[in-house]
Write a protein that holds these residues in place. Structure first.
Motif, PDB file in Angstrom:
ATOM      1  N   THR A  50       0.780  -1.229   0.000  1.00 16.38           N
ATOM      2  CA  THR A  50       0.000   0.000   0.000  1.00 16.38           C
ATOM      3  C   THR A  50       0.818   1.288   0.000  1.00 16.38           C
ATOM      4  O   THR A  50       0.356   2.296  -0.519  1.00 16.38           O
ATOM      5  CB  THR A  50      -0.951   0.041   1.217  1.00 16.38           C
ATOM      6  N   GLU A  51       1.992   1.278   0.572  1.00  9.67           N
ATOM      7  CA  GLU A  51       2.741   2.520   0.754  1.00  9.67           C
ATOM      8  C   GLU A  51       3.878   2.711  -0.230  1.00  9.67           C
ATOM      9  O   GLU A  51       4.197   3.828  -0.600  1.00  9.67           O
ATOM     10  CB  GLU A  51       3.310   2.599   2.176  1.00  9.67           C
ATOM     11  N   GLY A  52       4.516   1.644  -0.595  1.00 11.57           N
ATOM     12  CA  GLY A  52       5.703   1.780  -1.434  1.00 11.57           C
ATOM     13  C   GLY A  52       5.370   1.670  -2.912  1.00 11.57           C
ATOM     14  O   GLY A  52       4.373   1.074  -3.304  1.00 11.57           O
ATOM     15  N   GLY A  53       6.193   2.242  -3.734  1.00 18.53           N
ATOM     16  CA  GLY A  53       6.053   2.112  -5.181  1.00 18.53           C
ATOM     17  C   GLY A  53       7.016   1.062  -5.690  1.00 18.53           C
ATOM     18  O   GLY A  53       7.867   1.352  -6.521  1.00 18.53           O
ATOM     19  N   TYR A  54       6.887  -0.133  -5.181  1.00 20.15           N
ATOM     20  CA  TYR A  54       7.847  -1.188  -5.481  1.00 20.15           C
ATOM     21  C   TYR A  54       7.571  -1.814  -6.847  1.00 20.15           C
ATOM     22  O   TYR A  54       6.421  -2.030  -7.218  1.00 20.15           O
ATOM     23  CB  TYR A  54       7.829  -2.245  -4.383  1.00 20.15           C
ATOM     24  N   SER A  55       8.636  -2.105  -7.575  1.00 21.24           N
ATOM     25  CA  SER A  55       8.508  -2.594  -8.948  1.00 21.24           C
ATOM     26  C   SER A  55       8.443  -4.119  -9.049  1.00 21.24           C
ATOM     27  O   SER A  55       8.073  -4.634 -10.097  1.00 21.24           O
ATOM     28  CB  SER A  55       9.683  -2.091  -9.789  1.00 21.24           C
ATOM     29  N   VAL A  56       8.797  -4.818  -7.989  1.00 19.49           N
ATOM     30  CA  VAL A  56       8.799  -6.285  -8.048  1.00 19.49           C
ATOM     31  C   VAL A  56       7.490  -6.836  -7.496  1.00 19.49           C
ATOM     32  O   VAL A  56       6.779  -6.161  -6.757  1.00 19.49           O
ATOM     33  CB  VAL A  56      10.005  -6.890  -7.280  1.00 19.49           C
ATOM     34  N   SER A  57       7.170  -8.070  -7.852  1.00 21.51           N
ATOM     35  CA  SER A  57       5.922  -8.678  -7.403  1.00 21.51           C
ATOM     36  C   SER A  57       5.996  -9.067  -5.919  1.00 21.51           C
ATOM     37  O   SER A  57       7.083  -9.215  -5.363  1.00 21.51           O
ATOM     38  CB  SER A  57       5.597  -9.912  -8.240  1.00 21.51           C
ATOM     39  N   MET A  58       4.844  -9.234  -5.333  1.00 21.27           N
ATOM     40  CA  MET A  58       4.783  -9.613  -3.921  1.00 21.27           C
ATOM     41  C   MET A  58       5.371 -11.000  -3.682  1.00 21.27           C
ATOM     42  O   MET A  58       5.822 -11.289  -2.577  1.00 21.27           O
ATOM     43  CB  MET A  58       3.338  -9.559  -3.412  1.00 21.27           C
ATOM     44  N   SER A  59       5.414 -11.834  -4.695  1.00 20.71           N
ATOM     45  CA  SER A  59       6.019 -13.162  -4.515  1.00 20.71           C
ATOM     46  C   SER A  59       7.511 -13.036  -4.197  1.00 20.71           C
ATOM     47  O   SER A  59       8.060 -13.877  -3.485  1.00 20.71           O
ATOM     48  CB  SER A  59       5.784 -14.042  -5.735  1.00 20.71           C
ATOM     49  N   VAL A  60       8.146 -11.998  -4.702  1.00 19.83           N
ATOM     50  CA  VAL A  60       9.559 -11.764  -4.390  1.00 19.83           C
ATOM     51  C   VAL A  60       9.691 -11.435  -2.907  1.00 19.83           C
ATOM     52  O   VAL A  60      10.579 -11.953  -2.218  1.00 19.83           O
ATOM     53  CB  VAL A  60      10.154 -10.635  -5.262  1.00 19.83           C
ATOM     54  N   PHE A  61       8.809 -10.585  -2.405  1.00 18.68           N
ATOM     55  CA  PHE A  61       8.822 -10.283  -0.966  1.00 18.68           C
ATOM     56  C   PHE A  61       8.579 -11.552  -0.156  1.00 18.68           C
ATOM     57  O   PHE A  61       9.264 -11.800   0.836  1.00 18.68           O
ATOM     58  CB  PHE A  61       7.775  -9.223  -0.608  1.00 18.68           C
TER      59      PHE A  61
END
Length: 73
Positions: free
Chosen positions: A49-60
């Motif tokens: 919700t807060e970050g503009g992350y470019s990778v998919s949540m599966s990476v997290f």
């Protein structure tokens, strides 16, 4: 067993030439990232919700599993 935040772990994978390294770099660049947090749900919610992350949540998800293993040693 280590007692470090997810941020601390993420800094150990900065510079890797893969999606985890990209995520770690984006976390480093995010000045508002919750640096003391270690709870999966809180971190996941933040990244979604807060970050503009470019990778998919599966990476997290994969990186968080690695973090859990890293804490054991």
């Amino acid at each position: 067993m280590k007692d470090h935040s997810f941020y601390h772990y993420a800094m150990t994978v900065r510079g890797q030439k893969d999606d985890k390294g990209v995520l770690a770099e984006e976390i480093f660049d995010d000045l508002a990232f919750p640096k003391q947090e270690s709870d999966f749900n809180a971190l996941s919610d933040y990244i979604e919700t807060e970050g503009g992350y470019s990778v998919s949540m599966s990476v997290f998800d994969d990186m968080y599993e690695d973090y859990q293993e890293w804490l054991k040693f």
